[in-house]
Structure formats: C-alpha cells, structure tokens
Design a protein around this motif. Sequence first.
Motif, PDB file in Angstrom:
ATOM      1  N   ARG A 127       5.718   7.723  -4.143  1.00  0.00           N
ATOM      2  CA  ARG A 127       4.693   7.525  -3.296  1.00  0.00           C
ATOM      3  C   ARG A 127       3.304   7.718  -4.001  1.00  0.00           C
ATOM      4  O   ARG A 127       2.116   7.114  -3.855  1.00  0.00           O
ATOM      5  CB  ARG A 127       4.584   8.700  -1.943  1.00  0.00           C
ATOM      6  CG  ARG A 127       3.538   8.493  -1.174  1.00  0.00           C
ATOM      7  CD  ARG A 127       3.538   9.593  -0.095  1.00  0.00           C
ATOM      8  NE  ARG A 127       3.836  11.057  -0.387  1.00  0.00           N
ATOM      9  CZ  ARG A 127       2.545  11.814  -0.708  1.00  0.00           C
ATOM     10  NH1 ARG A 127       1.396  11.010  -0.783  1.00  0.00           N
ATOM     11  NH2 ARG A 127       2.758  12.873  -1.338  1.00  0.00           N
ATOM     12  N   GLU A 128       3.020   8.768  -4.875  1.00  0.00           N
ATOM     13  CA  GLU A 128       1.978   8.882  -5.607  1.00  0.00           C
ATOM     14  C   GLU A 128       1.560   7.757  -6.547  1.00  0.00           C
ATOM     15  O   GLU A 128       0.542   7.358  -6.554  1.00  0.00           O
ATOM     16  CB  GLU A 128       2.221  10.117  -6.415  1.00  0.00           C
ATOM     17  CG  GLU A 128       2.143  11.167  -5.777  1.00  0.00           C
ATOM     18  CD  GLU A 128       3.432  11.807  -5.322  1.00  0.00           C
ATOM     19  OE1 GLU A 128       4.456  10.987  -5.532  1.00  0.00           O
ATOM     20  OE2 GLU A 128       3.464  12.599  -4.232  1.00  0.00           O
ATOM     21  N   GLU A 129       2.705   6.969  -7.455  1.00  0.00           N
ATOM     22  CA  GLU A 129       2.589   6.070  -8.001  1.00  0.00           C
ATOM     23  C   GLU A 129       1.955   4.816  -7.139  1.00  0.00           C
ATOM     24  O   GLU A 129       1.114   4.063  -7.745  1.00  0.00           O
ATOM     25  CB  GLU A 129       3.813   5.606  -8.868  1.00  0.00           C
ATOM     26  CG  GLU A 129       4.078   6.550  -9.773  1.00  0.00           C
ATOM     27  CD  GLU A 129       5.559   6.286 -10.415  1.00  0.00           C
ATOM     28  OE1 GLU A 129       5.634   6.361 -11.645  1.00  0.00           O
ATOM     29  OE2 GLU A 129       6.520   5.805  -9.591  1.00  0.00           O
ATOM     30  N   LYS A 130       2.391   4.623  -6.297  1.00  0.00           N
ATOM     31  CA  LYS A 130       2.096   3.347  -5.049  1.00  0.00           C
ATOM     32  C   LYS A 130       0.904   3.742  -4.707  1.00  0.00           C
ATOM     33  O   LYS A 130       0.002   2.876  -4.768  1.00  0.00           O
ATOM     34  CB  LYS A 130       2.962   3.273  -3.973  1.00  0.00           C
ATOM     35  CG  LYS A 130       2.831   2.037  -3.198  1.00  0.00           C
ATOM     36  CD  LYS A 130       3.868   1.923  -2.157  1.00  0.00           C
ATOM     37  CE  LYS A 130       3.463   0.828  -1.101  1.00  0.00           C
ATOM     38  NZ  LYS A 130       4.234   0.787   0.161  1.00  0.00           N
ATOM     39  N   GLU A 131       0.510   4.774  -4.532  1.00  0.00           N
ATOM     40  CA  GLU A 131      -1.009   5.110  -4.180  1.00  0.00           C
ATOM     41  C   GLU A 131      -1.954   4.878  -5.354  1.00  0.00           C
ATOM     42  O   GLU A 131      -3.274   4.236  -4.944  1.00  0.00           O
ATOM     43  CB  GLU A 131      -1.225   6.405  -3.427  1.00  0.00           C
ATOM     44  CG  GLU A 131      -0.661   6.795  -2.227  1.00  0.00           C
ATOM     45  CD  GLU A 131      -0.723   8.328  -1.703  1.00  0.00           C
ATOM     46  OE1 GLU A 131      -1.246   8.989  -2.346  1.00  0.00           O
ATOM     47  OE2 GLU A 131      -0.092   8.579  -0.712  1.00  0.00           O
ATOM     48  N   LEU A 132      -1.714   5.228  -6.309  1.00  0.00           N
ATOM     49  CA  LEU A 132      -2.232   4.905  -7.614  1.00  0.00           C
ATOM     50  C   LEU A 132      -2.551   3.605  -7.796  1.00  0.00           C
ATOM     51  O   LEU A 132      -3.607   3.087  -8.223  1.00  0.00           O
ATOM     52  CB  LEU A 132      -1.732   5.590  -8.753  1.00  0.00           C
ATOM     53  CG  LEU A 132      -2.497   5.383 -10.123  1.00  0.00           C
ATOM     54  CD1 LEU A 132      -3.746   5.936 -10.019  1.00  0.00           C
ATOM     55  CD2 LEU A 132      -1.738   6.225 -11.443  1.00  0.00           C
ATOM     56  N   LEU A 133      -1.423   2.781  -7.626  1.00  0.00           N
ATOM     57  CA  LEU A 133      -1.386   1.306  -7.923  1.00  0.00           C
ATOM     58  C   LEU A 133      -2.324   0.793  -7.070  1.00  0.00           C
ATOM     59  O   LEU A 133      -3.053  -0.219  -7.552  1.00  0.00           O
ATOM     60  CB  LEU A 133      -0.069   0.867  -7.923  1.00  0.00           C
ATOM     61  CG  LEU A 133       0.123  -0.493  -8.142  1.00  0.00           C
ATOM     62  CD1 LEU A 133      -0.453  -1.187  -9.386  1.00  0.00           C
ATOM     63  CD2 LEU A 133       1.555  -1.338  -7.781  1.00  0.00           C
TER      64      LEU A 133
END
Length: 152
Positions: A127-133
């Motif tokens: 979830r964090e990686e997707k938000e960052l992306l």
Amino acid sequence: MNRPKAWHPHEMPTLLINRLSRALLKPVDDRLREVGISTSQLPVLVALKDGSKRTQKELAELAGVEQPSMAQLLGRMERDNLIVREASPTDRRSSLVSLTEHAHQLLEPGRVVLREIDQDVCVVLSREEKELLVGLLQRLIKNLAAEGNTLA
C-alpha cells in the motif's frame, strides 16, 4: 578521447513509464471494449460523468487533444449512443455535449474493469509503495503541465 556515457534505458523512469503504458494499452482497451467503451473515450466520460454539458473545445482541452481529433471521437461516441449534442443557448456556433443514459449505465462497469486491472498490475506493490508511486507520477504530470506540455 572522451568515452560516451553508458546507455541504460532500463534505468530511465520516463522510458519505463512509456513501456508500462504501452503494455497496459491493449489489455485495458480489450477489457473496456467488452463493456462498450474505449480508452480514448475516458477523458470525455470523466468530464461529463456528473451530468455536466461541455463544448467540444472544452473537451479537447481537458483531454489534451486537437479539436479535429476530438470531433472524430465525439462523432464515434454519438454514433455509439454515448453522447448527445444540443445547441448552445449562448453561442449559436457551438453545441453542448452530454452523456446519454446508455453511457451513464456503462460508467460503473468501466470503473470495475479499471479497478481490476489496477489491482492486478499493482499486486506486487505494498500500500505504501503504491501511494508513493501515485505521488511521484502526479508530481511528474504536474511538472509537465507547468511546462505547458500537452502530454499532461
């Protein structure tokens, strides 16, 4: 003699984004076609989803395309019973475009398809990686828009 810098296209974000975009284009279009819409119609559908009426010029600007391209797209959408045009009450030279009831009925199935594809592709991200992306991509888009680039 100066040696040229090593060429590493697999490390260039813009080329990777382009590659990902091309890889997604066909499956997204195929799945949306099953619903009765196409990827090229998405900017128009999004702009009119709330029941608003817009001119062809406004839609072309929102989609970042030239007026002739938008005219062709709207012609196909009208043929497919996705939009209707009505005379503008303030400008006799232009018409206002709105979605048909048929198009409104296709919006949720289209959203389902787009959510499913997003989940399938992004399953490898936390979830964090997707938000960052998402944040990084939005920054790049904003940067292009600030430079007046029509790609944004």
